[in-house]
Enzyme design. Structure first.
Site, PDB file in Angstrom:
ATOM      1  N   ARG A 243      11.985  24.631  12.643  1.00 47.27           N
ATOM      2  CA  ARG A 243      11.350  25.830  12.088  1.00 47.27           C
ATOM      3  C   ARG A 243      11.664  27.057  12.939  1.00 47.27           C
ATOM      4  NH1 ARG A 243       5.947  25.506  12.848  1.00 47.27           N
ATOM      5  NH2 ARG A 243       6.250  27.711  12.563  1.00 47.27           N
TER       6      ARG A 243
ATOM      7  N   LYS B 190      12.209  34.587  15.873  1.00 45.37           N
ATOM      8  CA  LYS B 190      11.501  34.040  14.706  1.00 45.37           C
ATOM      9  C   LYS B 190      10.317  34.913  14.311  1.00 45.37           C
ATOM     10  CE  LYS B 190       8.208  30.765  15.148  1.00 45.37           C
ATOM     11  NZ  LYS B 190       6.954  30.886  14.417  1.00 45.37           N
ATOM     12  N   ASN B 191       9.475  35.255  15.292  1.00 46.65           N
ATOM     13  CA  ASN B 191       8.233  35.934  14.927  1.00 46.65           C
ATOM     14  C   ASN B 191       8.443  37.397  14.519  1.00 46.65           C
ATOM     15  OD1 ASN B 191       6.874  33.581  15.218  1.00 46.65           O
ATOM     16  ND2 ASN B 191       6.036  34.025  17.247  1.00 46.65           N
TER      17      ASN B 191
ATOM     18  N   ASP C 226       2.793  30.710  23.347  1.00 46.82           N
ATOM     19  CA  ASP C 226       3.932  29.991  22.755  1.00 46.82           C
ATOM     20  C   ASP C 226       4.854  29.383  23.822  1.00 46.82           C
ATOM     21  OD1 ASP C 226       2.861  30.837  20.406  1.00 46.82           O
ATOM     22  OD2 ASP C 226       4.362  32.373  19.985  1.00 46.82           O
TER      23      ASP C 226
ATOM     24  N   ARG D 203      -7.485  28.927  12.388  1.00 46.46           N
ATOM     25  CA  ARG D 203      -6.813  30.226  12.517  1.00 46.46           C
ATOM     26  C   ARG D 203      -7.206  31.093  11.329  1.00 46.46           C
ATOM     27  NH1 ARG D 203      -0.770  29.222  13.525  1.00 46.46           N
ATOM     28  NH2 ARG D 203      -0.750  31.393  14.141  1.00 46.46           N
TER      29      ARG D 203
ATOM     30  N   CYS E 123      -3.254  24.164   9.833  1.00 47.15           N
ATOM     31  CA  CYS E 123      -2.509  24.443  11.050  1.00 47.15           C
ATOM     32  C   CYS E 123      -2.952  23.539  12.187  1.00 47.15           C
ATOM     33  CB  CYS E 123      -2.752  25.895  11.429  1.00 47.15           C
ATOM     34  SG  CYS E 123      -2.038  26.307  12.976  1.00 47.15           S
TER      35      CYS E 123
HETATM   36  C1  EPZ Z   1       1.310  34.723  15.969  1.00 46.09           C
HETATM   37  O1  EPZ Z   1       0.425  33.970  15.162  1.00 46.09           O
HETATM   38  C2  EPZ Z   1       2.553  33.898  16.138  1.00 46.09           C
HETATM   39  N1  EPZ Z   1       3.115  33.640  14.835  1.00 46.09           N
HETATM   40  C3  EPZ Z   1       2.244  32.624  16.868  1.00 46.09           C
HETATM   41  O2  EPZ Z   1       3.490  31.995  17.140  1.00 46.09           O
HETATM   42  C4  EPZ Z   1       1.562  32.924  18.183  1.00 46.09           C
HETATM   43  O3  EPZ Z   1       1.116  31.727  18.783  1.00 46.09           O
HETATM   44  C5  EPZ Z   1       0.350  33.848  17.976  1.00 46.09           C
HETATM   45  O4  EPZ Z   1       0.745  35.020  17.221  1.00 46.09           O
HETATM   46  C6  EPZ Z   1      -0.264  34.327  19.294  1.00 46.09           C
HETATM   47  O5  EPZ Z   1       0.720  35.024  20.038  1.00 46.09           O
HETATM   48  C7  EPZ Z   1       3.864  34.579  14.252  1.00 46.09           C
HETATM   49  O6  EPZ Z   1       4.106  35.636  14.773  1.00 46.09           O
HETATM   50  C8  EPZ Z   1       4.442  34.246  12.917  1.00 46.09           C
HETATM   51  P1  EPZ Z   1      -2.901  35.797  16.006  1.00 46.09           P
HETATM   52  P2  EPZ Z   1      -0.810  34.689  14.478  1.00 46.09           P
HETATM   53  O7  EPZ Z   1      -3.326  36.444  14.733  1.00 46.09           O
HETATM   54  O8  EPZ Z   1      -0.408  36.074  14.148  1.00 46.09           O
HETATM   55  C9  EPZ Z   1      -7.625  34.861  16.075  1.00 46.09           C
HETATM   56  C10 EPZ Z   1       4.891  30.121  17.584  1.00 46.09           C
HETATM   57  O9  EPZ Z   1       4.908  29.067  18.252  1.00 46.09           O
HETATM   58  N2  EPZ Z   1      -7.661  35.513  14.749  1.00 46.09           N
HETATM   59  O10 EPZ Z   1      -2.383  36.672  17.092  1.00 46.09           O
HETATM   60  O11 EPZ Z   1      -1.290  33.856  13.355  1.00 46.09           O
HETATM   61  C11 EPZ Z   1      -6.886  33.535  15.970  1.00 46.09           C
HETATM   62  O12 EPZ Z   1      -7.745  32.519  15.538  1.00 46.09           O
HETATM   63  C12 EPZ Z   1       3.622  30.600  16.947  1.00 46.09           C
HETATM   64  O13 EPZ Z   1       5.908  30.790  17.355  1.00 46.09           O
HETATM   65  C13 EPZ Z   1      -8.863  35.673  14.102  1.00 46.09           C
HETATM   66  O14 EPZ Z   1      -9.919  35.274  14.580  1.00 46.09           O
HETATM   67  O15 EPZ Z   1      -1.835  34.671  15.658  1.00 46.09           O
HETATM   68  C14 EPZ Z   1      -6.355  33.330  17.358  1.00 46.09           C
HETATM   69  O16 EPZ Z   1      -7.305  32.707  18.173  1.00 46.09           O
HETATM   70  C15 EPZ Z   1       2.504  29.655  17.103  1.00 46.09           C
HETATM   71  N3  EPZ Z   1      -8.874  36.277  12.857  1.00 46.09           N
HETATM   72  C16 EPZ Z   1      -6.115  34.746  17.858  1.00 46.09           C
HETATM   73  O17 EPZ Z   1      -6.834  35.606  16.968  1.00 46.09           O
HETATM   74  C17 EPZ Z   1      -7.726  36.728  12.267  1.00 46.09           C
HETATM   75  O18 EPZ Z   1      -7.793  37.276  11.153  1.00 46.09           O
HETATM   76  C18 EPZ Z   1      -4.671  35.176  17.852  1.00 46.09           C
HETATM   77  O19 EPZ Z   1      -4.092  34.929  16.555  1.00 46.09           O
HETATM   78  C19 EPZ Z   1      -6.512  36.565  12.946  1.00 46.09           C
HETATM   79  C20 EPZ Z   1      -6.510  35.956  14.195  1.00 46.09           C
END
Ligand code: EPZ
Length: 446
Positions: free
Chosen positions: A401, A25-26, A309, A125, A120
């Protein structure tokens, strides 16, 4: 308009047999928007049948792309006909990963107007790092009434981007925006997840020049033209991990096929500590249990650490283990909302901020529960399979999803699981004529 449905699981069946893992998915939610960057049609294989893919394809079509289903799990995508560069709220709110349309549209056309993704349930996020990356490449990002307008007064120019935190989404978006920018982009403190490597491999197969994906420094030299390609999405490491845990929770013996064992290292290592037996093959793992499940302590971290995840699913397993386990959430803001639902099934879990303490009771009992997000739903499925009695899980659109035909795959392994429409009941608990309700917005999309 879709009638809401629930899963009804009669627990206690031991899972046996083989299960085939679908595309990740991701990875696919980034690769589908990335086809916008191609200057010729692309064929994408191993596309999972999940609702996040349906939404991504719908957005591509709304932009003007031609998307054809040409064989099982295979699409031909021609984005040369795209004239519209706007993803409105109605589309973006259904899937959080709609933010990849920003990077792809920006990288191809130098401008776009995309709604901020919806709310979310995993907590706050922010997308500030995505905006930081675009700005470093020369983009001007303005937000107006929930829409993000991105323009490039002087075109996109390669630059050095240092992320303040390790973020999957912003790393992928920076790659998408930089792949056709002038000159060299260096991304530092990049995320290293397998789906980042897969996005880079997909773009490189079209002629992009991306090096270092999978390490914390990614170098991208911009190219002018990206040719068509035929590309198969990697297997979903989290779907594989979920079936591994489901097999262990029921004391089963399951061969999980179409996986990349290297992507499962941290999951395998934690499960072995819990006492689960795992054999690795070239593209499969076999999971069985021949002794007691025991407590452990886990901290979730970005790849190659134990993935956030998989945290809810492993919690469900630890409820069945002997002793007191501890889980520290090191990535997401809020990822313990599912705990209340597991408690309804007899789990003994205390949460304090980002730490959960699980007293293994060795058993769970069936109950009516609700999935509050995708992986919470997966954890409840596992709990329901292992529990005595009947579990009903509502809000299963979260599960759909990200998991392709989960009930079909589990049934083939011997689970007793059915999908049924939800019949509203009156105050006196008498069934009433069923109403067709509008489909719930997928606000937690990830
Ligand atoms: C990806 O989300 C995945 N989604 C998520 O999968 C997964 O939980 C997450 O990465 C962590 O591995 C997809 O790939 C579509 P991040 P993402 O940006 O990219 C902070 C699932 O169950 N952050 O790595 O949105 C954020 O708040 C899902 O399949 C900022 O502060 O996550 C978080 O604490 C759930 N500013 C951390 O970084 C930003 O601009 C990691 O978020 C971006 C992120």
């Amino acid at each position: 308009m879709k009638t809401p449905e629930k899963f009804v699981i009669s627990g206690g069946r031991v899972l046996h047999g083989e299960v085939e893992i679908s595309g990740a998915k991701n990875a696919v939610v980034a690769i589908l928007p990335a086809t916008i960057l191609a200057d010729e049609p692309c064929i994408i294989e191993n596309v999972p049948e999940i609702s996040d893919v349906t939404i991504s394809i719908q957005i591509l079509r709304e932009l003007g792309a031609k998307v054809e289903f040409i064989a099982p799990h295979t699409y031909r995508i021609d984005t040369r006909s795209i004239r519209n560069h706007c993803v409105p709220y109605e589309s973006a709110r259904r899937m959080r990963a709609s933010y990849y349309f920003m990077g792809a549209l920006l990288g191809k056309f130098g401008h776009c107007r995309v709604s901020r993704p919806g709310g979310c349930p995993l907590g706050d996020r922010p997308i500030d790092q995505h905006m930081k990356a675009f700005a470093k490449l020369g983009a001007d990002c303005k937000q107006d009434r929930g829409m993000i307008d991105i323009t490039t007064p002087n075109g996109l120019k390669g630059n050095q981007i240092f992320f303040d935190c390790v973020t999957v989404g912003a790393t992928m978006n920076a790659i998408l925006a930089a792949v056709k920018a002038d000159g060299l982009t260096i991304i530092e403190n990049a995320a290293k997840e397998p789906h980042i490597v897969d996005l880079a491999s997909f773009l490189n197969s079209m002629g992009a020049d991306i090096m270092g994906a999978g390490t914390d420094t990614i170098k991208i030299r911009g190219v002018k033209y990206l040719r068509g390609t035929s590309y198969a999405v990697i297997p979903d490491q989290i779907e594989a991990g979920t079936y591994m845990v489901a097999a262990a929770a029921t004391g089963g013996d399951v061969l999980i096929k179409n996986v990349i064992p290297k992507h499962l290292e941290s999951i395998i290592s934690v499960m072995e500590k819990i006492g689960v037996k795992i054999e690795q093959f070239d593209d499969a793992v076999r999971v069985s249990v021949d002794g007691p499940l025991v407590k452990t302590s886990i901290k979730t971290r970005p790849h190659p650490g134990f993935p956030t995840d998989m945290q809810p699913q492993i919690s469900a397993l630890l409820c069945l283990a002997e002793g007191t386990s501890m889980i520290k959430e090191g990535v997401s803001e809020q990822r313990f909302q599912y705990v209340d639902e597991l408690r309804r099934m007899g789990a003994d879990i205390q949460v304090d901020g980002k730490v959960a303490v699980i007293e293994g009771t060795g058993k769970l009992t069936g109950a009516p529960v609700k999935a509050c997000d995708l992986r919470a739903g997966a954890a409840l499925m596992i709990a329901g399979l292992a529990a005595s009695g009947v579990t009903t899980i509502e809000d299963i659109y979260h599960i759909e999803r990200g998991y392709a035909d989960m009930e079909g795959k589990l049934r083939a392994l011997g689970a007793c699981i059915e999908k049924k429409p939800i019949t509203p009941v009156t105050k006196q608990n008498e069934p009433i004529i069923q109403e067709v309700q509008p489909e719930k917005p997928h606000q937690d999309a990830v």
